[in-house]
Write a protein that holds these residues in place. Structure first.
Motif, short mmCIF file in Angstrom:
data_model
loop_
_atom_site.label_atom_id
_atom_site.label_comp_id
_atom_site.label_asym_id
_atom_site.label_seq_id
_atom_site.Cartn_x
_atom_site.Cartn_y
_atom_site.Cartn_z
N GLU A 264 0.49 3.90 1.87
CA GLU A 264 0.75 4.39 3.23
C GLU A 264 1.41 3.33 4.12
O GLU A 264 1.29 3.37 5.33
CB GLU A 264 -0.55 4.86 3.87
CG GLU A 264 -1.23 6.03 3.17
CD GLU A 264 -0.41 7.32 3.23
OE1 GLU A 264 0.45 7.42 4.13
OE2 GLU A 264 -0.61 8.18 2.35
N ALA B 263 7.08 -3.05 4.31
CA ALA B 263 5.77 -3.40 3.76
C ALA B 263 5.93 -4.35 2.56
O ALA B 263 5.13 -5.29 2.39
CB ALA B 263 5.02 -2.14 3.36
N GLU C 297 -8.38 -2.93 9.25
CA GLU C 297 -8.60 -3.04 7.79
C GLU C 297 -7.37 -3.60 7.09
O GLU C 297 -7.48 -4.39 6.15
CB GLU C 297 -8.97 -1.67 7.21
CG GLU C 297 -10.43 -1.32 7.47
CD GLU C 297 -10.79 0.06 6.95
OE1 GLU C 297 -9.90 0.74 6.41
OE2 GLU C 297 -11.96 0.45 7.13
N THR C 298 -6.18 -3.18 7.55
CA THR C 298 -4.95 -3.72 6.96
C THR C 298 -4.89 -5.23 7.11
O THR C 298 -4.59 -5.96 6.17
CB THR C 298 -3.71 -3.08 7.62
OG1 THR C 298 -3.77 -1.68 7.42
CG2 THR C 298 -2.42 -3.62 7.03
N PHE D 62 0.83 -1.21 0.00
CA PHE D 62 0.00 0.00 0.00
C PHE D 62 0.87 1.26 0.00
O PHE D 62 2.02 1.23 0.45
CB PHE D 62 -0.89 0.02 1.26
CG PHE D 62 -1.61 -1.29 1.49
CD1 PHE D 62 -2.74 -1.61 0.73
CD2 PHE D 62 -1.16 -2.21 2.43
CE1 PHE D 62 -3.40 -2.81 0.94
CE2 PHE D 62 -1.82 -3.40 2.62
CZ PHE D 62 -2.94 -3.72 1.89
N GLU E 224 1.10 1.03 5.91
CA GLU E 224 0.15 0.30 6.77
C GLU E 224 0.84 -0.77 7.63
O GLU E 224 0.44 -1.91 7.69
CB GLU E 224 -0.99 -0.30 5.93
CG GLU E 224 -1.74 0.79 5.18
CD GLU E 224 -3.07 0.36 4.59
OE1 GLU E 224 -3.59 -0.68 5.01
OE2 GLU E 224 -3.58 1.08 3.71
N GLY F 241 -7.94 1.48 10.92
CA GLY F 241 -7.00 1.31 9.84
C GLY F 241 -6.19 0.02 10.00
O GLY F 241 -5.99 -0.74 9.04
N GLU F 242 -5.75 -0.21 11.23
CA GLU F 242 -4.95 -1.43 11.51
C GLU F 242 -5.77 -2.69 11.23
O GLU F 242 -5.27 -3.66 10.64
CB GLU F 242 -4.53 -1.37 12.98
CG GLU F 242 -3.88 -2.61 13.50
CD GLU F 242 -3.88 -2.61 15.02
OE1 GLU F 242 -3.98 -3.71 15.58
OE2 GLU F 242 -3.82 -1.52 15.64
N ASN G 55 6.38 -7.27 11.88
CA ASN G 55 5.55 -6.73 10.81
C ASN G 55 5.68 -7.60 9.55
O ASN G 55 4.69 -7.86 8.88
CB ASN G 55 5.94 -5.29 10.49
CG ASN G 55 5.04 -4.29 11.21
OD1 ASN G 55 3.83 -4.22 10.92
ND2 ASN G 55 5.58 -3.55 12.14
N LYS H 115 -7.33 -6.74 4.78
CA LYS H 115 -6.93 -6.64 3.37
C LYS H 115 -5.84 -7.66 3.01
O LYS H 115 -5.88 -8.25 1.94
CB LYS H 115 -6.45 -5.22 3.07
CG LYS H 115 -7.60 -4.25 2.83
CD LYS H 115 -7.13 -2.93 2.26
CE LYS H 115 -6.40 -2.09 3.24
NZ LYS H 115 -6.13 -0.73 2.79
N ILE H 116 -4.88 -7.84 3.92
CA ILE H 116 -3.80 -8.78 3.54
C ILE H 116 -4.22 -10.23 3.76
O ILE H 116 -3.46 -11.15 3.45
CB ILE H 116 -2.46 -8.48 4.26
CG1 ILE H 116 -2.60 -8.64 5.77
CG2 ILE H 116 -1.95 -7.12 3.90
CD1 ILE H 116 -1.28 -8.40 6.48
#
Lengths: 222, 392
Positions: free
Chosen positions: A88, A150, B341-342, A86, A90, B338-339, A100, B345-346
């Motif tokens: 941003e 990311a 949703e991330t 993404f 994220e 947001g976290e 992460n 999404k992944i």
């Protein structure tokens, strides 16, 4: 391979509508998606990934009709087959760089977090130049480093398809090319497909095909 | 550690201040009612145990609670006194063994208990050092009192005057420590025991002074008439009873009328107990006889009623705190949209994402409850001792 046919999508609120009669992206192909803001580039990535579902039409990704899968199956399919990057970054602020990168393995039991995966995460981090920052918290990284984390997160499950939504949008020129190098090198080494949304016309030369969303036509590399 | 639990743990560690506040809140709302129950239960148990070990108590009419608190726990002001004749009356009744108590004076904050040697046997008090008191002027010190006053057999303590401005009143008497009791974890640990007559000497009913019949005392003598000697204020009065002066100590007046604050009655059997109580229930009876256990149960029922109100208040605060904690969690969910949703999404599974959030709540609750459990354990182990230490 991605195949879209007679696709129609619209949000419940607002007059946005996306219609794609036909779109095909071959396996190993590197495609750039361009177009003005709000024309539906991100929505298209979401439809391909199964994050959003079309009102009509079919989306086949890597031979799987994602529109026919239920929510759980789409998530399992996504996490094992698609790497998402993404604009941003994220990243999760409360996790280290390594955590992460390993995030997909902690949020879906269809992926098993074993020693080879950890080694792969460390190897990926070394390849993108953040191997010495694995224990650092994500909040303490520069923009370029965050985007590299990311990218590592997107590649850790060794996906066959990479969907990148303006991954270089917030980066300086040096980091833009570095991130793009990582994605393209991975795609070549793993025979993966790369579909990337970008506004940066300087980068288009590195793609085999550019799809202009404004007119929705695809053209060969210039 | 599973993925969701690991992520929850990392989140809580990263937001450690918020986590600490939430855990502390949960700990307090669990611990306060439970800990209070434990403490009240323990205190009630200790109070009741001593009251139940004291069959009957006789004293002047007045507050039964004051009589019990003074005689069993050496707390509260000295009750209205009765006279030593009550001791004789009980002994002569043949229903019970009397143990007189005169609890009025102090050595600093430690009560001086004037009694007889039977008290030690009645309470099962053992000596850790020395011996029991044998003659006037000797005392046996409770374990904690000895520790606090730093005294051992051979040392002395001085009774405190009741008022520094009352020159004619109770004056200090130096008491020789001849024994120290082993700890009994009762109010006896804090007390100093003397013979009843020594207590009367502190009171001023008995005293010792220089022998005015001897030569050399002429300066203090105003007149000598038919064996009656009148002395002036220069006569030397003793404020310590020693081998040399003990023979000069004497009492004035009728000992039967000397005061005691209470008489512990140890009935020979149940029938004796009933008959003895009957003796004190006549309408014109000037004394009262009480069952300490009944008096303490009345007091405890009042305390337990108050406790139930306190617990109810704490529970209301707990509900409000939990509601606030839930609000904090809900607000943090909005901030973390947001976290979440991330993760979706992944490809995070619905169950895993929910498990991350649920784990955070469960870990906070578990930590709070565990800490509350630990505190309750500590309270049940050391609570009573801590309260005793605080009260001293």
């Amino acid at each position: 391979m991605i195949q879209l046919a007679e696709l129609q999508f619209g949000y419940r609120e607002g007059d946005f509508a996306l219609r794609i009669p036909k779109l095909e992206v071959q396996q190993r192909e590197r495609v750039a998606l361009i177009g003005p803001s709000g024309c539906g580039k991100t929505t298209l990535l979401h439809l391909i990934a199964g994050i959003a579902l079309p009102q009509s039409g079919r989306v086949r990704t890597n031979g799987v009709d994602v529109t026919a899968l239920d929510d759980g199956a789409r998530r399992d399919f996504r996490i094992g087959n698609i790497g998402l990057v993404f604009q941003e970054f994220e990243l999760l602020e409360y996790l280290s760089v390594l955590d992460n990168i390993l995030l997909p393995y902690r949020i879906n039991p269809s992926l098993r977090l074993e020693t080879p995966v950890r080694e792969r995460a460390e190897s990926l981090a070394r390849q993108v130049g953040i191997g010495d920052k694995l224990a650092r918290m994500a909040t303490r990284l520069s923009h370029g480093e965050k985007q590299r984390v990311a990218v590592c997160r997107a590649l850790i499950a060794e996906p066959e398809l990479i969907l990148a939504d303006e991954p270089t949008g917030n980066l300086d020129p040096a980091n833009k090319n570095r991130v793009l190098d990582i994605l393209i090198n991975y795609a070549e080494e793993h025979a993966a497909t790369l579909l990337m949304v970008t506004h940066d016309r300087d980068l288009l030369g590195r793609f085999e095909r550019v799809i202009d969303f404004k007119t929705f036509h695809s053209g060969e590399r210039a | 550690m599973s993925g969701p639990l690991y992520l929850a743990w990392r989140y809580l560690l990263y937001h450690r201040v918020k986590t600490a506040i939430l855990v502390t809140s949960i700990m307090l709302i669990v611990f306060l009612p439970v800990g209070l129950n434990v403490l009240v239960g323990q205190s009630a148990g200790e109070l009741t145990a001593r009251a139940e070990a004291t069959p009957l108590l006789v004293g002047a009419r007045g507050s039964a609670l004051e009589l019990v608190l003074s005689s069993l726990y050496f707390e509260s002001d000295a009750p209205e006194t009765t006279s030593y004749v009550q001791v004789t009356r009980m002994a002569q009744s043949g229903f019970a063994e009397p143990i007189p108590l005169y609890v009025r004076f102090y050595v600093r904050k430690h009560p001086i208990v004037g009694t007889t040697l039977e008290y030690f046997d009645f309470r099962g008090l053992r000596l850790a050092a020395g011996r029991r008191m044998a003659v006037l002027g000797e005392c046996v010190v409770g374990a904690r009192a000895a520790e606090k006053l730093s005294v051992a057999p051979g040392d002395s303590v001085v009774s405190s005057p009741e008022s520094v401005f009352d020159l004619a009143g109770v004056y200090p008497l130096k008491l020789r420590v001849v024994g120290v009791l082993a700890a009994s974890h009762t109010p006896d640990d804090l007390a100093i025991f003397i013979d009843l007559k020594t207590a009367w000497i502190i009171q001023g009913f008995g005293h010792g002074h220089q022998d005015l019949t001897r030569s050399g005392a002429d300066a203090a003598v105003l007149s000598r008439e038919r064996g009656r000697i009148v002395a002036n204020a220069s006569v030397v009065q003793y404020n310590e009873i020693t081998q040399a002066n003990i023979d000069s100590f004497h009492f004035h007046g009728d000992l039967a009328k000397y005061p005691v604050t209470a008489v512990i009655a140890v009935p020979h059997d149940e029938k004796s107990r009933v008959l003895l109580m009957g003796r004190y229930e006549a309408p014109d009876e000037s004394q009262q006889i009480v069952r300490p256990s009944a008096v303490m149960n009345d007091l405890l029922s009042t305390i337990l009623t108050v406790q139930s109100y306190v617990v109810a208040a704490i529970l209301m605060v707990a509900v409000a705190t939990l509601a606030t904690a839930a609000l904090v969690f809900m607000l943090s969910l909005r901030l973390r949209r947001g976290e979440i949703e991330t993760m979706i999404k992944i490809g995070g599974s619905r169950r895993s994402v929910a498990a991350v959030l649920t784990s955070e709540v469960v870990v906070v609750l578990a930590l709070g409850v565990m800490l509350a459990g630990g505190l309750t354990l500590v309270t049940s182990r050391f609570g009573s001792a801590a309260i005793r230490a605080l009260l001293l």
